[in-house]
Structure formats: C-alpha cells, structure tokens
Design a protein around this motif. Sequence first.
Motif, PDB file in Angstrom:
ATOM      1  N   HIS A 258     -24.875   3.326 -18.925  1.00  0.00           N
ATOM      2  CA  HIS A 258     -25.692   3.050 -18.681  1.00  0.00           C
ATOM      3  C   HIS A 258     -26.904   3.085 -20.021  1.00  0.00           C
ATOM      4  O   HIS A 258     -27.791   2.396 -20.256  1.00  0.00           O
ATOM      5  N   LYS A 259     -26.958   4.515 -19.953  1.00  0.00           N
ATOM      6  CA  LYS A 259     -27.397   5.125 -21.419  1.00  0.00           C
ATOM      7  C   LYS A 259     -27.009   4.735 -22.772  1.00  0.00           C
ATOM      8  O   LYS A 259     -28.040   5.688 -23.784  1.00  0.00           O
ATOM      9  N   GLY A 260     -25.788   4.138 -23.457  1.00  0.00           N
ATOM     10  CA  GLY A 260     -25.029   4.775 -24.106  1.00  0.00           C
ATOM     11  C   GLY A 260     -24.429   5.824 -24.385  1.00  0.00           C
ATOM     12  O   GLY A 260     -23.786   6.448 -25.173  1.00  0.00           O
ATOM     13  N   ARG A 261     -24.049   6.384 -23.277  1.00  0.00           N
ATOM     14  CA  ARG A 261     -23.415   7.932 -23.710  1.00  0.00           C
ATOM     15  C   ARG A 261     -22.159   7.648 -23.782  1.00  0.00           C
ATOM     16  O   ARG A 261     -21.560   6.468 -22.592  1.00  0.00           O
ATOM     17  N   LYS A 262     -21.485   8.227 -24.045  1.00  0.00           N
ATOM     18  CA  LYS A 262     -19.964   8.140 -24.226  1.00  0.00           C
ATOM     19  C   LYS A 262     -19.195   8.995 -22.581  1.00  0.00           C
ATOM     20  O   LYS A 262     -19.831   9.921 -22.746  1.00  0.00           O
ATOM     21  N   ARG A 263     -17.957   8.597 -22.508  1.00  0.00           N
ATOM     22  CA  ARG A 263     -17.480   8.935 -21.265  1.00  0.00           C
ATOM     23  C   ARG A 263     -16.729   8.912 -21.648  1.00  0.00           C
ATOM     24  O   ARG A 263     -15.928   8.286 -21.705  1.00  0.00           O
ATOM     25  N   ASP A 264     -15.248  10.117 -20.957  1.00  0.00           N
ATOM     26  CA  ASP A 264     -13.661  10.193 -21.160  1.00  0.00           C
ATOM     27  C   ASP A 264     -13.768   9.446 -19.434  1.00  0.00           C
ATOM     28  O   ASP A 264     -13.706  10.297 -18.421  1.00  0.00           O
ATOM     29  N   ILE A 265     -12.767   8.550 -19.578  1.00  0.00           N
ATOM     30  CA  ILE A 265     -12.234   7.968 -18.017  1.00  0.00           C
ATOM     31  C   ILE A 265     -10.690   8.080 -18.164  1.00  0.00           C
ATOM     32  O   ILE A 265     -10.018   7.715 -19.480  1.00  0.00           O
ATOM     33  N   ALA A 266      -9.933   7.983 -17.184  1.00  0.00           N
ATOM     34  CA  ALA A 266      -8.443   7.455 -17.014  1.00  0.00           C
ATOM     35  C   ALA A 266      -8.354   5.868 -16.633  1.00  0.00           C
ATOM     36  O   ALA A 266      -9.182   6.551 -15.335  1.00  0.00           O
ATOM     37  N   ALA A 267      -7.477   5.436 -17.314  1.00  0.00           N
ATOM     38  CA  ALA A 267      -8.115   4.239 -16.539  1.00  0.00           C
ATOM     39  C   ALA A 267      -6.765   3.611 -15.771  1.00  0.00           C
ATOM     40  O   ALA A 267      -5.789   3.844 -16.445  1.00  0.00           O
ATOM     41  N   THR A 268      -6.075   3.153 -14.573  1.00  0.00           N
ATOM     42  CA  THR A 268      -4.874   2.409 -14.781  1.00  0.00           C
ATOM     43  C   THR A 268      -5.164   0.482 -13.770  1.00  0.00           C
ATOM     44  O   THR A 268      -6.149   0.124 -13.579  1.00  0.00           O
ATOM     45  N   ASN A 269      -4.694  -0.382 -14.917  1.00  0.00           N
ATOM     46  CA  ASN A 269      -4.529  -1.885 -14.674  1.00  0.00           C
ATOM     47  C   ASN A 269      -3.191  -2.129 -14.214  1.00  0.00           C
ATOM     48  O   ASN A 269      -2.258  -1.597 -13.906  1.00  0.00           O
ATOM     49  N   ILE A 270      -4.088  -3.051 -13.376  1.00  0.00           N
ATOM     50  CA  ILE A 270      -2.689  -3.445 -12.244  1.00  0.00           C
ATOM     51  C   ILE A 270      -3.012  -5.061 -11.733  1.00  0.00           C
ATOM     52  O   ILE A 270      -3.435  -5.786 -11.958  1.00  0.00           O
ATOM     53  N   PRO A 271      -1.601  -5.756 -11.830  1.00  0.00           N
ATOM     54  CA  PRO A 271      -2.216  -7.116 -12.218  1.00  0.00           C
ATOM     55  C   PRO A 271      -2.147  -7.579 -11.471  1.00  0.00           C
ATOM     56  O   PRO A 271      -1.179  -7.544 -10.149  1.00  0.00           O
ATOM     57  N   ILE A 272      -2.431  -9.130 -10.559  1.00  0.00           N
ATOM     58  CA  ILE A 272      -3.375  -9.219  -9.145  1.00  0.00           C
ATOM     59  C   ILE A 272      -2.651 -11.021  -9.084  1.00  0.00           C
ATOM     60  O   ILE A 272      -2.786 -11.086 -10.065  1.00  0.00           O
TER      61      ILE A 272
ATOM     62  N   TYR B  55      -7.125  -5.699 -11.610  1.00  0.00           N
ATOM     63  CA  TYR B  55      -7.211  -4.524 -10.553  1.00  0.00           C
ATOM     64  C   TYR B  55      -7.522  -3.593 -12.343  1.00  0.00           C
ATOM     65  O   TYR B  55      -6.595  -3.355 -12.621  1.00  0.00           O
ATOM     66  N   ALA B  56      -8.714  -3.428 -12.282  1.00  0.00           N
ATOM     67  CA  ALA B  56      -8.576  -1.227 -13.021  1.00  0.00           C
ATOM     68  C   ALA B  56      -9.169  -0.375 -12.067  1.00  0.00           C
ATOM     69  O   ALA B  56     -10.103   0.064 -11.724  1.00  0.00           O
ATOM     70  N   ILE B  57      -8.627   0.532 -11.496  1.00  0.00           N
ATOM     71  CA  ILE B  57      -8.964   1.923 -10.735  1.00  0.00           C
ATOM     72  C   ILE B  57      -9.383   2.789 -12.312  1.00  0.00           C
ATOM     73  O   ILE B  57      -8.417   3.160 -13.009  1.00  0.00           O
ATOM     74  N   ILE B  58     -10.761   3.218 -11.949  1.00  0.00           N
ATOM     75  CA  ILE B  58     -11.129   4.176 -13.210  1.00  0.00           C
ATOM     76  C   ILE B  58     -11.363   5.590 -12.581  1.00  0.00           C
ATOM     77  O   ILE B  58     -12.130   5.679 -11.015  1.00  0.00           O
ATOM     78  N   LYS B  59     -11.635   6.469 -12.864  1.00  0.00           N
ATOM     79  CA  LYS B  59     -11.928   7.557 -12.703  1.00  0.00           C
ATOM     80  C   LYS B  59     -12.492   9.089 -14.372  1.00  0.00           C
ATOM     81  O   LYS B  59     -11.596   8.627 -15.007  1.00  0.00           O
ATOM     82  N   GLU B  60     -13.814   9.206 -13.690  1.00  0.00           N
ATOM     83  CA  GLU B  60     -14.084   9.750 -14.717  1.00  0.00           C
ATOM     84  C   GLU B  60     -13.589  11.369 -15.139  1.00  0.00           C
ATOM     85  O   GLU B  60     -13.431  11.477 -14.159  1.00  0.00           O
ATOM     86  N   ILE B  61     -13.494  11.400 -16.467  1.00  0.00           N
ATOM     87  CA  ILE B  61     -12.889  12.547 -16.893  1.00  0.00           C
ATOM     88  C   ILE B  61     -13.598  13.355 -18.081  1.00  0.00           C
ATOM     89  O   ILE B  61     -13.086  14.425 -18.280  1.00  0.00           O
ATOM     90  N   THR B  62     -14.586  12.853 -18.343  1.00  0.00           N
ATOM     91  CA  THR B  62     -15.533  13.807 -19.156  1.00  0.00           C
ATOM     92  C   THR B  62     -15.322  15.438 -18.492  1.00  0.00           C
ATOM     93  O   THR B  62     -14.884  15.479 -19.863  1.00  0.00           O
ATOM     94  N   VAL B  63     -15.658  15.797 -17.761  1.00  0.00           N
ATOM     95  CA  VAL B  63     -15.791  17.280 -17.880  1.00  0.00           C
ATOM     96  C   VAL B  63     -14.487  17.801 -18.257  1.00  0.00           C
ATOM     97  O   VAL B  63     -14.229  19.051 -18.923  1.00  0.00           O
ATOM     98  N   GLN B  64     -13.361  16.903 -17.437  1.00  0.00           N
ATOM     99  CA  GLN B  64     -11.442  17.347 -17.842  1.00  0.00           C
ATOM    100  C   GLN B  64     -11.192  17.772 -18.890  1.00  0.00           C
ATOM    101  O   GLN B  64     -11.002  18.524 -19.479  1.00  0.00           O
ATOM    102  N   LYS B  65     -11.978  16.587 -19.404  1.00  0.00           N
ATOM    103  CA  LYS B  65     -11.317  16.602 -21.172  1.00  0.00           C
ATOM    104  C   LYS B  65     -12.067  17.287 -21.767  1.00  0.00           C
ATOM    105  O   LYS B  65     -11.890  17.818 -22.795  1.00  0.00           O
TER     106      LYS B  65
END
Length: 713
Positions: free
Chosen positions: A116-130, A140-150
């Motif tokens: 929301h503030k324009g900061r970059k965030r690292d994510i791991a995404a899984t896209n699934i057809p509906i 469908y997209a299941i998104i997990k933020e992984i900024t800290v892990q990265k």
Amino acid sequence: MTSLDYIVLIAIAVFFLVISSFKRKISGQSEALQLNEQYYKSLFEQNPDIIITFDLEGKILNANKAVDALGYSLDDIRHKPFTHFIVPEELEETTRNFNKAVHGKSVTYECEIFDHKGRKRDIAATNIPIYINGKITGVYAIIKEITVQKKAQKKLIEAESKYRSLVENSLVGVYIYQNGKIMYVNPRLCEITGYRHDEILSLNLEDAIAPEDYPSVLENINKLITNVEATTTYQFRMFRKDRVGITLETYGSKIDYNGEEAIIGTVIDITKRKNNEKMIKYMAYHDQLTDLPNRHYFKEKFEEVLNTSKQQNENFAILFLDLDRFKAINDFMGHEVGDLLLTEVAERLKNCMDGKSMVSRFGGDEFCFLLPETNEKRAILMAKRVITALSNPFHINHHDILITPSIGISLFPEHGEDFNSIIKNADLAMYHAKEKGKNNFAIFNKEIKNQSQNELELEMKLRKALERNEFIIHYQPQFNLETNQIIGAEALIRWQHPENGLIPPNEFIRVAEESGLIIPIGEWALRTACQQNKEWQLAGLPPITIAVNISAKQFFQSNLVETVEKILFEIGLDPKFLELEITESMTMDVEHSVSTLLALKDLGINISIDDFGTGYSSLNYLKKFPIDKLKIDQSFIRESTTDANDRTIVKAIILMAHFLKIKVIAEGVETEEHVSFLLSQHCKEAQGYYFSKPVSAGEFESRCAIVRRSYSG
C-alpha cells in the motif's frame, strides 16, 4: 503447507462455494451442507495466507482478509489488474505464469510486488485455474509473503560467502573431522602439513601423528564427541609429507555437518615456539659455559630426591666441590684459559656420574653432586673417583694445567633435612678439606661444626664495625654510551678495618647475610647512598640515579617498604633517583616478591635485576614482576667480543629486554671493543673499569670527569 495442499483445499473450497451460489434457489438444504459451507468459507476468510480470485483478464474479483498484511482493503484492489501491483522488472515473468493458469496449468513462483505504501515485498505465489462446468472461468492465487525469509536467505548467503572467504584465506589451518575421516581442510592446513588437498582428505591420521601422541589425540576427539567437553585445546606432534616432525596446536568444537556430528577446529604450527621454549628453558636450567645443570635446576632435583627419600626412608648424599687455586690460574693465564679449564673439568665430572646421580655447576669454580640412594661409603667412593678423574693434567692452549678439588660431603638425614642446611654443611666440610691440604675430601662432623665458630667471631667483629661506623661506600659511575653522560652510580659497600685495611664485601657479606646483620648494614648503606645523592644534587651536580643492592634477607623482611619510604622522606630524595638491585634468586618466592616489588614501585622507585643470567633465571618473573632494568652480568660481557657463546647470550638478553620494554645495562665493561659491541646491539647503558673503578664519594666527581673525557676522546 505445500502448494499441493493449497490446491486441494482451494479446489474443495471452490466446490462448496459453487454449491453455496445455488443455496437461495434450493430449498430444504440440509443442516450438514450448511455447516460444510460455513467451514470452507472460514477456511477462505481466516486463512493466514492471501487468497485472491482473478478473472481471465487478470482483474481482481475477490480477496480474503489476509490482504490487509499488504496495507490494502478489498475495495482498494477490486477490479484492478494484477499488473498494477507487480514490480516492473518482474512483470513479464509474472504475466507468463498467470497465463499458464489461464490455460489450465497450476504454477508456483516467486516475485516482487508493491504494498500500500509502495514498498517492495517478496512473495511466493501459486496460481490455480478455476473450473466451472468443465470450463476455466478464472484463476485463484494463494500468496505467502516471504520478505523476511528472503532477507534472511540473503544474509545467510552473504555470511556463508564471508565465512568461506575467511576460512579459505585464513592464516591458520581449518579442518572438519567426521566419523574418523577428515572431511574438509583449508589451503593453510595443506601448507602446514605439506600435503595436497586430496592427499590430506585420504590421510590416515595414525600414520601421520607421532605414535606417542596419537592416543591423546583420540582422547580429546572422544571428549568432544561424547560431550565431556564443549571445546578442547591440545598439542600434538605429527610428520609432514616430507617426514619432517612438527608440533601443532589445535582448538576444536563439535558441530552438525551434513546432518551428522562432526568436529571443526583450527590448527597452528607452534614448532618454532616450542623449540624456542625448549631453548629458553634449557638456558634457564643450564650453565652456559659448561652446559651442566645450574643451581636452580639442582635445587628442583634436590627437592624431588628429598621428598622421595623421606617417603621411602632412604639416604642420599651431597658432594660440594671447589677447585683449588682456580682464581690464581684464572688471573695468571686469563679468563679464556679459565673458562676452557672449567669446561673440561665439567666433562670429566660428567663422566664420573652413574645411575641417578647428577652434577651441577653452582657458580664460579664450585660444583655440586646429588647422589640419590647413597650412604656414606658410596659417597666416599664417588669423592675418590672425582679426585682421580681430575688428577691428570689438563692440556689447554699448549699449557699443561694441574688442578685439584676440595670436596665436602653431607648426608641426609644425618647432616640436615632441607636444602639450605645440607648444602651449608657440605660447604663447611669442603672448606675443612681445603684446610687439610686440598685435593682431599671431608665428611661433615662435629669438629667441622665447631670450626664454624670462626664465623661467629667474624660476626662479632661485624657488629662492632657497625657500631663504630667502620663501613664506607664506594661509587661506580654508570654511563649512557650514546651521549657519554653519567646517568647513575652503583653504591658498593666496603669495610674499612682499623687493622686489616680495606676489606671487600666478598669476605664478610656471607657471614653478614647468615647472621642477619645484613639488615642493619644494608639499611645503613641505603641511607648513606641516598644521603650522598641528595648532597650531590644540592651541590649543583646533574641529578643521577643511585643504585643500591638489596640482599635476600633485606628483601624478605616484613618492613622493607616502610624502611625505604622513611629513608627517602627523611632525606628528601625524590624516589625516581633511587634504584634497588635485587638478584634473580629473590624472585623464586613469587607471591612475596610480587607484593613487595609492587609496593616499592608505588613509591616511585626503580627496580633492576642484578647479575642477570648467572644461574637462577626462570624468565617467568620477567612478565610477572614490575622490572625496570636488567643488569647483564660481567661474566658474559667479559668474553662477549671473543667468545661466540657469550656474545650470543648478551645479544639474546638485550633483544629480550627490548621486546619486554625493559632497560638493560652491562656491567664489567673493560675495553673499547666491549663498548662498540654493546652499541651495535643497542645497549645504551654500561659500567666497568673502562670508565672507572668504584671510588669514594669525594673522588666521584673528579674521577668520573676524567673517565668521561678519556672516553669521549
């Protein structure tokens, strides 16, 4: 939770959501179906991971509450294309992955998005057809933020890179040892051992480590593996690839390596250090001229034999030997001949030894035998053997020199039960043998004891001499060799006997020391020297340091510090102009020596070690005690320009003193060659007959001026 798990859950959730859309049209829905609908709705809404529904064009249709973690509400993102939130550099690849889902293929990937503030965030995404009715209607997209892990992964990679660089370029060897094998070594360890990397990994430790050290190495490894110790440091010897023996020191600790216990450690080559330690210890325990054990080593061995003899109820004997007329030979033929004679005498004495016996050079022309498990009869046999061994002439520098010994014998326990008493009685017996006509031996007995009454008479005369003020002080100037300036003077006591004239200290100091008279005599000498120094200053002479010898009895008296402080205060002499000279023997009682020397240093007094290197050196005290100066004994200076051994010793003492930031002064300087040699070794201070002999206070100023002009040319 894996991507596959998410796919299964979402598929189930989709199914029930579809069912839910027909809920209003179908009446009479069962209570179980409603419960299932609520369950999977909760799965969607309460999921900690972000779940977003897209249409086929990539516009956002719906999202769960987890999207709040990015600072967005559902209204903020609804009907907007996902490309609006993707970091430009990631857009092409992300679009490609979205299209894969549009065409029916689930895909998992990582990318960067804007919050929301324009900061970059690292994510791991899984896209699934509906799929609805067999047709793909969205993604469908299941998104997990992984900024800290990265970030953590990045730091881990950086840390690993730094660690590897540090280890690979380390100046110490590094190894990992696991299951009896070396798993890793760095280049430095290869250099130390001489093996290539592949060779050392296949090395059998038992073949490389010295056999006598191998059990100790295994023991230390086992302590780490079995958690007896968390870390361990030990030394061992091994053979390089070229079979040269080296000594290594290793520090090890246990780690987990590839899922199994292992040991990681560092290795340094301490071969040179160990050799230097051996050399220094050898020098500290051996006489430099004869290579025999010195007095310090002798005393240690004596204590060992004494304890064993007490435990096992055994006898042992001491033979105290003095060479007859040695001083006359030394003075007439020169010190070089005298030293060569002592060396050859030492060789013959070594050849007399048998079994556990030991011979030591006590100093000068005195030698001492320690004979464990020896009674009077065997001691006499050894004394006769020594006399026979020395009976043949010594051939030195084209001279045939005949010299004889006088030997005193004392036995444990008949003649004493400690070092001082047994040595003293052997010494008395030796003098008795000398009085009988030399080249003889004598066993300590009551007659000899009675003869020591002469010393009591001398003691009485010394007491009267102190009362009658018969002692005087002579002063020997000390020079700075670079500036030719007088920087100090050593105060030397003399006995001005009314009948016998001037008596040197060697004829009465021993009795004064043993009788305890050395304490009042020493206090008188200290007060007189300080008073004279103050008078010179008041007379306008440049301030100098006055050096005063402190005897062992003085040093170990309880009120030495108070006595010195009182004298300085009463005379008004600044403590920095007083230097107290102690001998190495006084440092053997470490606890007392440290406290006394520190207290003297607190007064502002300088401390020097007199006759450095003449038999008691342990060198250990140099790092423990507040020593300002070392005085190199004249026995080393005398032949320093002609004898390689003496020259090496002098160099070593000076170098060691410089490294320890201790001043050094040479005594017994007698020639210009001595001066040149000392200057070449950066020894700046000296005293000796080359400059001036010890003179009276009245002669000090004029005599030193003459010597100084002569020296400066």
